[in-house]
Design a protein around this motif. Structure first.
Motif, PDB file in Angstrom:
ATOM      1  N   ASP A  13       0.848  -1.189   0.000  1.00 21.61           N
ATOM      2  CA  ASP A  13       0.000   0.000   0.000  1.00 21.61           C
ATOM      3  C   ASP A  13       0.887   1.242   0.000  1.00 21.61           C
ATOM      4  O   ASP A  13       1.771   1.363   0.846  1.00 21.61           O
ATOM      5  N   PRO A  14       0.680   2.167  -0.939  1.00 22.18           N
ATOM      6  CA  PRO A  14       1.513   3.374  -0.985  1.00 22.18           C
ATOM      7  C   PRO A  14       1.519   4.161   0.324  1.00 22.18           C
ATOM      8  O   PRO A  14       2.508   4.796   0.665  1.00 22.18           O
ATOM      9  N   SER A  15       0.435   4.092   1.095  1.00 20.34           N
ATOM     10  CA  SER A  15       0.409   4.824   2.367  1.00 20.34           C
ATOM     11  C   SER A  15       1.408   4.238   3.356  1.00 20.34           C
ATOM     12  O   SER A  15       1.911   4.951   4.225  1.00 20.34           O
ATOM     13  N   HIS A  16       1.719   2.943   3.243  1.00 16.63           N
ATOM     14  CA  HIS A  16       2.727   2.340   4.118  1.00 16.63           C
ATOM     15  C   HIS A  16       4.119   2.865   3.779  1.00 16.63           C
ATOM     16  O   HIS A  16       4.950   3.034   4.657  1.00 16.63           O
ATOM     17  N   VAL A  17       4.352   3.125   2.509  1.00 20.97           N
ATOM     18  CA  VAL A  17       5.619   3.723   2.092  1.00 20.97           C
ATOM     19  C   VAL A  17       5.663   5.179   2.549  1.00 20.97           C
ATOM     20  O   VAL A  17       6.652   5.643   3.105  1.00 20.97           O
ATOM     21  N   ARG A  18       4.568   5.883   2.344  1.00 19.35           N
ATOM     22  CA  ARG A  18       4.493   7.298   2.698  1.00 19.35           C
ATOM     23  C   ARG A  18       4.763   7.523   4.179  1.00 19.35           C
ATOM     24  O   ARG A  18       5.486   8.437   4.561  1.00 19.35           O
TER      25      ARG A  18
END
Length: 64
Positions: A13-18
C-alpha cells in the motif's frame, strides 16, 4: 537524462511507504538501524515524496 520515473507499488500500500508503517515500516527500521538520524530523515522524506507521485498500486490494476 530526464527519464520518467513511475513508482509501482506491487503488493504494497503506498500509504505504508508514505508513512513508513506496516511491514514496510518494520523493514525500513531494520535497514536504517546503523544510519544517522539525518540519513534516516532524508530516506523517509524521499519515500514520502515518491509515494505521492502518480504511480500504480497493484490491487487497482485491471486484469484482462
Amino acid at each position: 537524462m530526464d527519464l520518467p520515473v513511475i513508482p509501482i507499488f506491487y503488493g504494497l500500500d503506498p500509504s505504508h511507504v508514505r508513512k513508513q508503517t506496516g511491514e514496510f515500516g518494520k523493514n525500513f527500521e531494520k535497514t536504517c538501524r546503523n544510519e544517522t538520524e539525518a540519513c534516516v530523515y532524508q530516506w523517509g522524506r524521499a519515500l514520502c515524496d515518491v509515494s505521492n507521485f502518480l504511480g500504480y498500486h497493484s490491487p487497482n490494476w485491471y486484469n484482462s
